[in-house]
Design a protein around this motif. Structure first.
Motif, short mmCIF file in Angstrom:
data_model
loop_
_atom_site.label_atom_id
_atom_site.label_comp_id
_atom_site.label_asym_id
_atom_site.label_seq_id
_atom_site.Cartn_x
_atom_site.Cartn_y
_atom_site.Cartn_z
N TYR A 300 17.49 -11.40 -10.35
CA TYR A 300 16.96 -10.21 -9.48
C TYR A 300 18.10 -9.22 -9.49
O TYR A 300 17.78 -8.02 -9.23
CB TYR A 300 16.98 -10.93 -7.99
N GLN A 303 17.22 -6.97 -12.20
CA GLN A 303 16.08 -5.85 -12.14
C GLN A 303 16.61 -4.83 -11.17
O GLN A 303 16.14 -3.81 -11.21
CB GLN A 303 14.87 -6.85 -11.48
N VAL A 304 17.51 -5.07 -10.14
CA VAL A 304 18.28 -4.24 -9.12
C VAL A 304 18.85 -3.01 -10.10
O VAL A 304 18.43 -1.99 -9.81
CB VAL A 304 18.83 -4.89 -8.23
N ALA A 314 14.68 -7.60 -3.29
CA ALA A 314 15.38 -8.68 -3.85
C ALA A 314 15.88 -9.51 -3.10
O ALA A 314 15.86 -10.72 -2.98
CB ALA A 314 16.27 -8.04 -4.92
N THR A 317 13.60 -11.31 -0.85
CA THR A 317 12.87 -12.45 -1.63
C THR A 317 13.84 -13.70 -1.75
O THR A 317 13.44 -14.93 -1.79
CB THR A 317 12.78 -12.00 -3.02
#
Length: 326
Positions: A300, A303-304, A314, A317
């Motif tokens: 994550y 992705q951030v 994120a 999640t």
């Protein structure tokens, strides 16, 4: 490691066993943590108590010199003294110098004194993560006074007040100039403000600094757990041993008053609840460093950083995934 034997030796006052026990509770290994919890349950049944004194102060104020002189005075009065000195860890390497023990040569040689330096590691609050458990181990080993020295002075170092019966703030003579640099939060928690180095050419400056802080204390809202005259400011000289006996008398008088009024026991009960909640929080944070969450967080995070998802989404999640863990 035979935990039953370690606990028995520690309760008998064996210093080597105390050192081994503190090493065990400070360990980050999961198997050591299980053993540490078993040990804490065994020694807690002793119900022994020591006077816990937290000590903070600006860098260079002479905390180690004060602790040695103060500790030697207490040992001379027949008391057993334990010193838990917390040194700051490097944010880059994680290492610590742990030099406090070398600066207390006289106290180190005393049979009735125990000095344990510990790294702060990543912990805020001026204390190491397991300092409170180390304090309980020192109590179980039969020490009468436990001195907890923090890494410095500021807003975060007030955590030590949550594990001590008395909180001392040690300052150097500066003609009152330091007053602007000390946070209100730590002053509100201090039971005694001691201006060190009140000797020689600095004696007059120390008296002025004491007067400045005494005036500042009068402006603070009085706490219900304090009798008249507390918190107070005084001068001491660790080199000349001046003012140490008077400071100790003030500490004993304050503790005795709080015990009589019921504040002493209530404060310890409140502190136990505080650390119960902190242990839960630390346990939850520890889950983030274990699989499968550790790998998920790394994914994550990538992705951030790429802007594919928001940091808030994120994080939520990961928190949702944490709820589903056994």
């Amino acid at each position: 490691m035979d935990i039953q034997e370690l606990a028995a030796n520690l309760l008998a006052g064996d210093r080597r066993s105390l050192a081994r026990a503190i090493t065990l509770v400070e360990s980050g290994r999961d198997d050591h943590r299980v053993q540490a919890l078993e040990l804490m349950e065994l020694v807690q049944k002793s119900k022994r108590e020591a006077l816990r004194i937290g000590l903070s102060g600006t860098p260079g104020v002479g905390k180690s010199t004060f602790i040695e002189s103060f500790g030697m005075m207490l040992v001379g009065r027949g008391l057993k003294v334990a010193v838990l000195a917390v040194d700051p860890s490097s944010a880059r390497t994680g290492g610590s110098i742990l030099g406090d023990k070398t600066r207390m040569e006289l106290l180190t040689r005393e049979r009735n004194a125990f000095i344990r330096p510990s790294p702060s590691q990543t912990e805020l609050g001026g204390v190491a993560r397991r300092t409170r458990e180390a304090t309980l181990l020192c109590e179980a080993a039969g020490y009468d006074v436990v001195l907890i020295e923090t890494v410095g002075v500021g807003q975060s170092e007030t955590v030590v007040a949550q594990m001590s019966d008395l909180f001392l703030l040690l300052l150097a003579p500066a003609g009152g100039d330091e007053l602007q640099g000390v946070k209100r939060g730590i002053m509100e928690m201090a039971d005694l403000i001691l201006v060190n180095k009140a000797d020689g050419d600095l004696k007059a400056a120390a008296q002025r600094t004491r007067a400045d802080y005494a005036g500042a204390l009068h402006l603070l809202r009085r706490r219900p757990q304090d009798p008249d005259g507390f918190p107070k400011a005084a001068t001491v000289s660790a080199i000349e041993d001046a003012g140490l006996a008077e400071a100790w008398d003030d500490m004993q008088a304050l503790v005795e008053w709080r015990k009589t009024q019921g504040y002493y026991a209530q404060t310890r009960a409140d502190q136990a609840q505080y650390w119960f909640v902190q242990d839960i929080r630390n346990g939850l944070l520890g889950q983030l460093d274990r699989e499968p969450l550790k790998s998920a967080i790394k994914g994550y995070a990538a992705q951030v950083s790429e802007g594919e998802i928001s940091a808030s989404f994120a994080a939520q999640t990961v928190l949702d995934a944490l709820k589903g863990l056994p």
